[in-house]
Design a protein around this motif. Structure first.
Motif, PDB file in Angstrom:
ATOM      1  N   TYR A  84       0.854  -1.175   0.000  1.00  0.00           N
ATOM      2  CA  TYR A  84       0.000   0.000   0.000  1.00  0.00           C
ATOM      3  C   TYR A  84       0.897   1.235   0.000  1.00  0.00           C
ATOM      4  O   TYR A  84       2.077   1.182   0.370  1.00  0.00           O
ATOM      5  CB  TYR A  84      -0.956   0.019   1.195  1.00  0.00           C
ATOM      6  N   ILE A  86       1.384   5.711   0.514  1.00  0.00           N
ATOM      7  CA  ILE A  86       1.111   6.786   1.453  1.00  0.00           C
ATOM      8  C   ILE A  86       0.760   8.047   0.661  1.00  0.00           C
ATOM      9  O   ILE A  86       1.488   8.413  -0.274  1.00  0.00           O
ATOM     10  CB  ILE A  86       2.337   7.084   2.344  1.00  0.00           C
ATOM     11  N   ASN A 220      -5.381   1.424  -2.957  1.00  0.00           N
ATOM     12  CA  ASN A 220      -4.759   0.951  -1.725  1.00  0.00           C
ATOM     13  C   ASN A 220      -3.757   1.953  -1.148  1.00  0.00           C
ATOM     14  O   ASN A 220      -2.583   1.641  -0.962  1.00  0.00           O
ATOM     15  CB  ASN A 220      -4.068  -0.393  -1.974  1.00  0.00           C
ATOM     16  N   THR A 221      -4.222   3.145  -0.873  1.00  0.00           N
ATOM     17  CA  THR A 221      -3.357   4.181  -0.323  1.00  0.00           C
ATOM     18  C   THR A 221      -3.854   4.639   1.044  1.00  0.00           C
ATOM     19  O   THR A 221      -5.067   4.670   1.299  1.00  0.00           O
ATOM     20  CB  THR A 221      -3.240   5.380  -1.287  1.00  0.00           C
ATOM     21  N   VAL A 222      -2.924   4.977   1.914  1.00  0.00           N
ATOM     22  CA  VAL A 222      -3.237   5.504   3.233  1.00  0.00           C
ATOM     23  C   VAL A 222      -3.302   7.023   3.128  1.00  0.00           C
ATOM     24  O   VAL A 222      -2.328   7.658   2.720  1.00  0.00           O
ATOM     25  CB  VAL A 222      -2.166   5.101   4.265  1.00  0.00           C
ATOM     26  N   ALA A 245      -6.865   2.621   1.957  1.00  0.00           N
ATOM     27  CA  ALA A 245      -6.396   1.524   2.802  1.00  0.00           C
ATOM     28  C   ALA A 245      -6.532   1.842   4.281  1.00  0.00           C
ATOM     29  O   ALA A 245      -6.742   0.946   5.107  1.00  0.00           O
ATOM     30  CB  ALA A 245      -4.936   1.204   2.473  1.00  0.00           C
ATOM     31  N   ALA A 246      -6.367   3.116   4.643  1.00  0.00           N
ATOM     32  CA  ALA A 246      -6.482   3.561   6.036  1.00  0.00           C
ATOM     33  C   ALA A 246      -6.534   5.078   6.045  1.00  0.00           C
ATOM     34  O   ALA A 246      -6.196   5.728   5.051  1.00  0.00           O
ATOM     35  CB  ALA A 246      -5.319   3.051   6.881  1.00  0.00           C
ATOM     36  N   LEU A 339       0.427   1.154  11.250  1.00  0.00           N
ATOM     37  CA  LEU A 339      -0.071   0.698   9.948  1.00  0.00           C
ATOM     38  C   LEU A 339       0.189  -0.784   9.743  1.00  0.00           C
ATOM     39  O   LEU A 339      -0.660  -1.504   9.197  1.00  0.00           O
ATOM     40  CB  LEU A 339       0.578   1.506   8.831  1.00  0.00           C
ATOM     41  N   VAL A 343      -3.283  -2.380   8.583  1.00  0.00           N
ATOM     42  CA  VAL A 343      -3.523  -2.535   7.150  1.00  0.00           C
ATOM     43  C   VAL A 343      -2.975  -3.888   6.736  1.00  0.00           C
ATOM     44  O   VAL A 343      -1.768  -4.054   6.617  1.00  0.00           O
ATOM     45  CB  VAL A 343      -2.862  -1.399   6.346  1.00  0.00           C
TER      46      VAL A 343
END
Length: 350
Positions: A84, A86, A220-222, A245-246, A339, A343
């Motif tokens: 994932y 950021i 799928n990125t935080v 993702a979060a 994380l 995740v």
């Protein structure tokens, strides 16, 4: 039943362990060559508008079509990227520079997370930095085509007011004891400040749908937001949870209200993080309480949500500018640990 003294001792031990874990995770060799597989930039969001107030200078046409509300994105990808990525989202009166080299010349979070094998996306909010503003409303007034009351609202944060907002001290130029921001380099920090047009925009601001486009584009990125942008990831999730993702919200100016649809956060782990000296500011105390209420409601609705005060996990002296404080990489290391525990699988949410 555990006594109060034992509980207090245990809390201190756990907090110290958390800070030590963050410090270990943050250990990077800044002198080691930085090897990446690719880098680049692009825009998300935006649309075209036609106007007859693009210029008040005779040499430039006043009528034409321009693109507005787009968001600039710069990215770097390591050789072996994590599963994932950021995405770093700056706050009020600033730009993506917030996450780059600190005012006193240390490694910023964009490089840190890149060295931890994350692809990192750094944005400039719409109408900020490299994301162009629309001059039409201002030019229309200057050309006599509109009244002064139609001028858009925008601000610049003065050093004196920013000092207290960023919790460098109780008032300018007093400093909180043990405060971690590198004030010896404050001159470099003040140069980061830019005019903020956000107050002329109706919510959701253009940055929010652009973030949704970005999350769906890269997948799928935080989403790591700060201050003014703290609420943006939650608003983005309301548009679509796809690709998120979060969510990590650093000292948000506001958390979602009580009527927020928690189903938008299904399977999205959420962390709301605050620094030190919050109890020294009435405004930040109220924001902290509002976020506590939001996290309680989110957890009651089945959302994996957590509010953490950095002093409670062993980090002391952090200002509002957590990503630029002297212990910023230790905090980033702690976030990386968080994380890694929250995740687990690539996002497939729609």
């Amino acid at each position: 039943m555990m006594s109060k003294s034992i509980r207090t001792t245990l809390a201190i031990i756990l907090a110290a362990g958390s800070a030590a874990s963050g410090a270990r995770a943050a250990q990077v060799d800044a002198d080691r060559p930085l090897i990446i597989s690719k880098q680049g930039s692009f825009f998300v969001g935006g649309h075209d508008v036609q106007s007859d107030a693009l210029s008040t200078i005779p040499n430039f046409a006043s009528s034409g079509t321009i693109s507005v509300d787009q968001v600039y994105v710069r990215y770097q990808t390591p050789v072996r990227p994590a599963r994932y990525s950021i995405t770093l989202i700056h706050g009020c009166c600033l730009s993506g520079k917030s996450w780059e080299t600190t005012p006193d010349g240390r490694m910023g979070w964009d490089e840190y997370f890149l060295r931890q094998n994350f692809t990192v996306y750094v944005i400039d909010q719409a109408w900020r930095g490299r994301s162009a503003a629309n001059p039409a409303a201002v030019n229309a007034v200057k050309a006599g085509k509109a009244g002064a009351d139609t001028l858009p609202a925008f601000i610049s944060a003065g050093h004196e007011s920013a000092w207290t907002i960023f919790r460098f001290g109780p008032e300018y130029p007093k400093v909180f004891p043990g405060m971690q921001f590198p004030l010896e380099a404050q001159g470099e920090f003040w140069k980061q400040m830019v005019p903020d047009w956000g107050y002329s925009m109706k919510p959701p601001v253009p940055t929010v749908p652009a973030l949704s486009e970005l999350a769906q584009k890269v997948g799928n990125t935080v989403l790591i937001s700060h201050s003014q942008s703290g609420i943006y990831p939650f608003q983005t999730a309301m548009i679509s949870s796809k690709g998120i993702a979060a969510i990590i919200s650093l000292e948000p100016g506001a958390c979602p209200a009580a009527d927020y649809d928690m189903s938008a956060l299904k399977n999205i782990p959420v962390l709301v993080l605050f620094g030190d000296f919050v109890d020294k500011s009435e405004a930040w105390t109220n924001r902290f309480k509002g976020c506590q209420e939001f996290v309680r409601s989110a957890k009651a609705a089945g959302v994996t949500a957590e509010l953490v005060s950095l002093p409670d996990v062993g980090f002391h002296g952090n200002s509002h500018m957590i990503m630029q404080d002297r212990n910023s990489l230790a905090v980033a290391g702690w976030l990386g640990e968080w994380l890694s525990h929250h995740v687990r699988q690539p996002s497939s949410r729609q």
